[in-house]
Write a protein that holds these residues in place. Structure first.
Motif, PDB file in Angstrom:
ATOM      1  N   LEU A  22       0.812  -1.156  -0.080  1.00 53.24           N
ATOM      2  CA  LEU A  22       0.072  -0.157   0.026  1.00 53.24           C
ATOM      3  C   LEU A  22       1.038   1.222   0.005  1.00 53.24           C
ATOM      4  CD1 LEU A  22      -2.730  -0.696   2.643  1.00 53.24           C
ATOM      5  CD2 LEU A  22      -2.465  -1.669   0.365  1.00 53.24           C
ATOM      6  N   VAL A  23       0.553   2.104  -0.782  1.00 51.55           N
ATOM      7  CA  VAL A  23       1.136   3.424  -1.018  1.00 51.55           C
ATOM      8  C   VAL A  23       0.262   4.621  -0.411  1.00 51.55           C
ATOM      9  CG1 VAL A  23       2.648   2.686  -2.480  1.00 51.55           C
ATOM     10  CG2 VAL A  23       0.767   3.982  -3.299  1.00 51.55           C
ATOM     11  N   THR A  24       0.980   5.772  -0.071  1.00 51.31           N
ATOM     12  CA  THR A  24       0.278   6.671   0.594  1.00 51.31           C
ATOM     13  C   THR A  24      -0.618   6.628   1.831  1.00 51.31           C
ATOM     14  OG1 THR A  24      -1.699   6.763  -0.856  1.00 51.31           O
ATOM     15  CG2 THR A  24       0.270   8.003  -1.683  1.00 51.31           C
ATOM     16  N   ARG A  25      -0.266   5.587   2.478  1.00 46.26           N
ATOM     17  CA  ARG A  25      -0.597   5.243   3.975  1.00 46.26           C
ATOM     18  C   ARG A  25       0.318   5.401   5.012  1.00 46.26           C
ATOM     19  NH1 ARG A  25      -5.934   2.823   3.337  1.00 46.26           N
ATOM     20  NH2 ARG A  25      -6.137   3.583   5.478  1.00 46.26           N
ATOM     21  N   ALA A  26      -0.028   6.024   6.000  1.00 43.00           N
ATOM     22  CA  ALA A  26       0.502   6.154   7.433  1.00 43.00           C
ATOM     23  C   ALA A  26      -0.113   5.529   8.262  1.00 43.00           C
ATOM     24  CB  ALA A  26       0.737   7.589   7.667  1.00 43.00           C
ATOM     25  N   ILE A  27       0.822   5.089   9.485  1.00 40.77           N
ATOM     26  CA  ILE A  27       0.460   4.207  10.457  1.00 40.77           C
ATOM     27  C   ILE A  27       0.491   5.040  11.493  1.00 40.77           C
ATOM     28  CG2 ILE A  27       1.055   2.629  12.391  1.00 40.77           C
ATOM     29  CD1 ILE A  27       2.530   0.455   9.990  1.00 40.77           C
ATOM     30  N   GLU A  28      -0.722   5.337  12.156  1.00 39.80           N
ATOM     31  CA  GLU A  28      -1.161   6.414  13.384  1.00 39.80           C
ATOM     32  C   GLU A  28      -0.359   5.683  14.662  1.00 39.80           C
ATOM     33  OE1 GLU A  28      -5.149   7.207  13.258  1.00 39.80           O
ATOM     34  OE2 GLU A  28      -4.692   8.969  11.758  1.00 39.80           O
ATOM     35  N   ARG A  29      -0.614   4.382  14.918  1.00 39.70           N
ATOM     36  CA  ARG A  29      -0.161   3.748  16.279  1.00 39.70           C
ATOM     37  C   ARG A  29      -0.048   2.378  15.923  1.00 39.70           C
ATOM     38  NH1 ARG A  29      -4.019   2.262  20.019  1.00 39.70           N
ATOM     39  NH2 ARG A  29      -6.269   2.715  19.375  1.00 39.70           N
ATOM     40  N   ILE A  30       0.725   1.573  16.841  1.00 37.07           N
ATOM     41  CA  ILE A  30       0.564   0.294  16.909  1.00 37.07           C
ATOM     42  C   ILE A  30       0.231  -0.213  18.618  1.00 37.07           C
ATOM     43  CG2 ILE A  30       2.014  -1.801  17.235  1.00 37.07           C
ATOM     44  CD1 ILE A  30       3.722  -0.429  14.695  1.00 37.07           C
ATOM     45  N   ASP A  31      -0.575  -1.058  18.534  1.00 34.23           N
ATOM     46  CA  ASP A  31      -0.914  -1.649  20.000  1.00 34.23           C
ATOM     47  C   ASP A  31      -0.136  -2.887  20.218  1.00 34.23           C
ATOM     48  OD1 ASP A  31      -2.315  -3.476  21.944  1.00 34.23           O
ATOM     49  OD2 ASP A  31      -3.925  -1.845  22.137  1.00 34.23           O
ATOM     50  N   ALA A  32       0.819  -2.540  21.201  1.00 33.37           N
ATOM     51  CA  ALA A  32       1.931  -3.441  21.312  1.00 33.37           C
ATOM     52  C   ALA A  32       1.502  -4.763  21.724  1.00 33.37           C
ATOM     53  CB  ALA A  32       2.934  -2.973  22.224  1.00 33.37           C
ATOM     54  N   GLY A  33       0.354  -4.886  22.459  1.00 31.40           N
ATOM     55  CA  GLY A  33      -0.002  -5.917  23.474  1.00 31.40           C
ATOM     56  C   GLY A  33      -0.882  -6.839  22.532  1.00 31.40           C
ATOM     57  N   SER A  34      -1.710  -6.383  21.394  1.00 31.26           N
ATOM     58  CA  SER A  34      -2.559  -6.979  20.616  1.00 31.26           C
ATOM     59  C   SER A  34      -1.785  -7.328  19.267  1.00 31.26           C
ATOM     60  CB  SER A  34      -3.776  -6.393  20.400  1.00 31.26           C
ATOM     61  OG  SER A  34      -3.853  -5.200  19.746  1.00 31.26           O
ATOM     62  N   ARG A  35      -0.795  -6.471  19.075  1.00 30.48           N
ATOM     63  CA  ARG A  35      -0.288  -6.292  17.665  1.00 30.48           C
ATOM     64  C   ARG A  35      -1.281  -5.844  16.676  1.00 30.48           C
ATOM     65  NH1 ARG A  35       2.435 -10.496  19.521  1.00 30.48           N
ATOM     66  NH2 ARG A  35       0.725 -12.112  18.514  1.00 30.48           N
ATOM     67  N   ARG A  36      -2.081  -4.971  16.865  1.00 29.89           N
ATOM     68  CA  ARG A  36      -3.031  -4.324  16.074  1.00 29.89           C
ATOM     69  C   ARG A  36      -2.445  -3.014  15.525  1.00 29.89           C
ATOM     70  NH1 ARG A  36      -8.929  -3.339  18.126  1.00 29.89           N
ATOM     71  NH2 ARG A  36      -7.785  -2.536  19.874  1.00 29.89           N
ATOM     72  N   VAL A  37      -2.505  -2.788  14.041  1.00 26.07           N
ATOM     73  CA  VAL A  37      -1.837  -1.703  13.428  1.00 26.07           C
ATOM     74  C   VAL A  37      -3.091  -0.735  13.092  1.00 26.07           C
ATOM     75  CG1 VAL A  37      -0.453  -0.927  11.425  1.00 26.07           C
ATOM     76  CG2 VAL A  37       0.065  -3.318  12.821  1.00 26.07           C
ATOM     77  N   PHE A  38      -2.955   0.516  13.488  1.00 27.95           N
ATOM     78  CA  PHE A  38      -4.057   1.558  13.197  1.00 27.95           C
ATOM     79  C   PHE A  38      -3.422   2.567  11.934  1.00 27.95           C
ATOM     80  CE2 PHE A  38      -4.845  -0.075  17.370  1.00 27.95           C
ATOM     81  CZ  PHE A  38      -6.287   0.000  17.718  1.00 27.95           C
ATOM     82  N   LEU A  39      -4.224   2.156  10.873  1.00 27.01           N
ATOM     83  CA  LEU A  39      -3.711   3.403   9.618  1.00 27.01           C
ATOM     84  C   LEU A  39      -4.726   4.467   9.674  1.00 27.01           C
ATOM     85  CD1 LEU A  39      -3.755   0.667   6.705  1.00 27.01           C
ATOM     86  CD2 LEU A  39      -1.933   1.182   8.528  1.00 27.01           C
ATOM     87  N   ASP A  40      -3.987   5.570   8.965  1.00 29.20           N
ATOM     88  CA  ASP A  40      -4.862   6.880   8.880  1.00 29.20           C
ATOM     89  C   ASP A  40      -5.910   6.446   8.136  1.00 29.20           C
ATOM     90  OD1 ASP A  40      -3.415   6.409   6.475  1.00 29.20           O
ATOM     91  OD2 ASP A  40      -2.992   8.203   6.030  1.00 29.20           O
TER      92      ASP A  40
END
Length: 557
Positions: free
Chosen positions: A306-324
């Protein structure tokens, strides 16, 4: 600098219009070769050359030994087969005598070819003749690939520069129309957009968009911006050399793999005009070309990128990745390959002139902007040396500005030796830039000598800055341990810092959070090289696979 009169003396260019010859003169590199130097090596990316002076040998490697199989004389073309077929050079071209060639980049050739159908037929016919015969190819298609977009924008407009760089790095063919060009209105097909609406992009057979956001352009050009799944085995952050290497190996292991990239494949290496110490490319390779090949390989093996996408945060415990944009991905393992960003100069005027002749890094797409002008390179590492060599074939002069006392302090020996052969490359030692001046674009800089304290004024048409880089880690969760400079700690460094809680030792590239790995320049370590990043990206996936196997065993127990 190649002149229109010299171009007219090349038989294949003699029938071109005066406007086309002038355009070629503005965009072609003027390269002088000593005997034994190569205009192009076997396996190099496509380009078209015309021999202006001297004699060139055609060289084929047989069992690793170069064998001369032909020659070219003044007026001959070189590279007609790669430029027609879109392939790499099947043979090399080496100077037999002191020689001079003009190099035309594929984008510039196709822009001229779109206006000069006779040139296309002549070059295609020449390629057909060269490839015919026993074991050769016949029936070559001579038509160039049409551009996918047309961009109208000013030369030193920062948003236009960003747009063109984005298209180049995503391998999108396009035509760039500068408003002051004589044929701009004709090529656009009507009145040009006013200054306040530039840059404007027209997707061929599609929509026209004024001052577009990169995400919108990616969608119009059908680049991947949305994930196909909600859960992946491997989520890779960043599409630089480490991230692309991880994607290739993860996908080849049949792991569900996705790469998240905020701009375009290549990372910082993608802004390098030439990488000369990467294994398997004896003539060097541009960062864009290396990234393009790796991108195609990862996609072919099944990785999503994927291009032009940024990651806003990562939940370290669950390894969930939150994209813009609100997308949330569930990852079984994560590879951090987000790299570093060029450190910016804080001198007066630099922020205002960024994108207007002031650039960080030096991609090959910057070459047309340096043609026939004086440029300055700030810094003296390998990237700066490679940029100086590349721009010396386009610019009137290149000056390296460096705080140290000699280039040998921070630059590889082979680059120092190459620079010594270029009469239009100079250097200012014990010096730093303290100010930049200009209106619509940069016009001059102030340089202070640390030994004498004297500040001197230098006219310049372009500034390329290589003063180091900083890790892109400010967005990471606090559970991921960093060193004092912001680089990610892994393996034994995590254990030494007291940030590891499991009974087993962390894997070599594992962060302080189990299942999250780091590779490439973002990782704490002394080696910041493309080859090291590729190796770490590949190795990280081996640890990902081992981590996932152990996790499955734990579930079975």
């Amino acid at each position: 600098m190649v002149t229109a009169e010299e171009i007219e003396r090349v038989p294949y260019f003699a029938a071109l219009s005066a406007e086309s010859r002038e355009r070629l003169a503005r965009t072609s590199a003027d390269i002088s070769l000593a005997p034994g130097e190569y205009a192009a090596h076997e396996g190099d990316a496509r380009a078209l050359f015309a021999l202006l002076e001297g004699r060139i040998e055609v060289v084929k490697l047989v069992d690793g030994i170069p064998s001369v199989v032909g020659e070219r004389d003044p007026g001959d073309l070189i590279g007609e087969v790669p430029i027609t077929l879109g392939t790499v050079f099947p043979v090399g071209f080496r100077a037999a005598d002191p020689s001079r060639v003009m190099r035309i980049e594929p984008h510039d050739y196709h822009s001229i070819a779109a206006l000069e159908p006779g040139l296309v037929k002549a070059v295609g016919a020449l390629a057909g003749n060269r490839m015919s015969g026993p074991g050769g190819l016949s029936g070559i298609a001579a038509e160039p690939p049409p551009p996918r977009a047309i961009v109208v924008g000013d030369r030193w407009d920062a948003p236009c520069a960003d747009l063109r760089r984005f298209l180049d790095r995503n391998q999108i063919t396009f035509t760039w129309l500068q408003p002051d060009a004589d044929d701009a209105t004709e090529q656009w097909g009507g009145p040009l957009p006013p200054a306040e609406d530039r840059p404007t992009i027209r997707v061929v057979a599609g929509k026209t968009v004024v001052r577009p956001q990169l995400r919108r352009i990616a969608e119009l050009l059908e680049l991947d911006t949305e994930p196909d799944l909600a859960e992946y085995d491997t989520v890779i952050v960043g599409a630089g050399p480490a991230g692309l290497a991880a994607a290739v190996h993860s996908a080849s292991e049949r792991l569900r793999t996705i790469v998240i990239e905020r701009e375009a494949p290549g990372g910082q290496a993608g802004t390098s005009s030439r990488i000369e110490n990467y294994l398997g490319f004896p003539a060097g390779v541009s960062g864009e070309e290396l990234a393009s090949r790796a991108f195609q390989q990862a996609r072919r093996l099944g990785a999503e990128i994927l291009v032009t996408r940024a990651i806003e945060r990562i939940d370290a415990g669950s390894r969930r990745v939150f994209l813009d944009g609100g997308d949330v991905l569930q990852a079984r393992a994560i590879v951090l390959a987000c790299g570093v960003s060029w450190r910016h100069l804080s001198a007066d005027g630099f922020d205002r002139l960024a994108g207007k002749g002031v650039s960080y890094g030096a991609a090959r797409s910057e070459a047309p902007n340096t043609h026939g002008i004086d440029v300055h390179i700030i810094g003296a590492g390998n990237s700066a040396g490679q940029a100086a060599m590349f721009f010396s074939t386009h610019a009137r002069s290149v000056t390296i500005v460096y705080r140290g006392e000699s280039l040998e302090k921070g630059m590889a020996r082979y680059l120092v030796d190459q620079i010594a052969t270029r009469p239009n490359i100079g250097a200012l030692f014990h010096s730093e830039v303290v100010g930049a001046h200009g209106g619509e674009s940069i016009e001059a800089i102030d340089v202070r000598n640390s030994q004498t304290g004297e500040t001197t004024h230098h006219e310049t048409g372009g500034m390329f800055i290589f003063i180091g880089a900083d890790a892109e880690t400010g967005w990471l969760p606090p559970e991921i341990a960093l060193d004092q400079d912001g680089y990610v700690l892994t393996g034994t460094e995590v254990s030494a810092a007291g940030g590891w809680t499991l009974d087993r030792d962390p894997y070599l590239l594992e962060t302080s959070v189990p299942g999250i790995f780091a590779a490439g320049d973002v990782r704490f370590g002394p080696v910041k090289r493309v080859a090291a990043a590729v190796g770490e990206g590949s190795m990280a996936v081996a640890f990902v696979a081992q981590y996932l196997r152990e996790a499955e065993l734990d579930l079975q127990v």
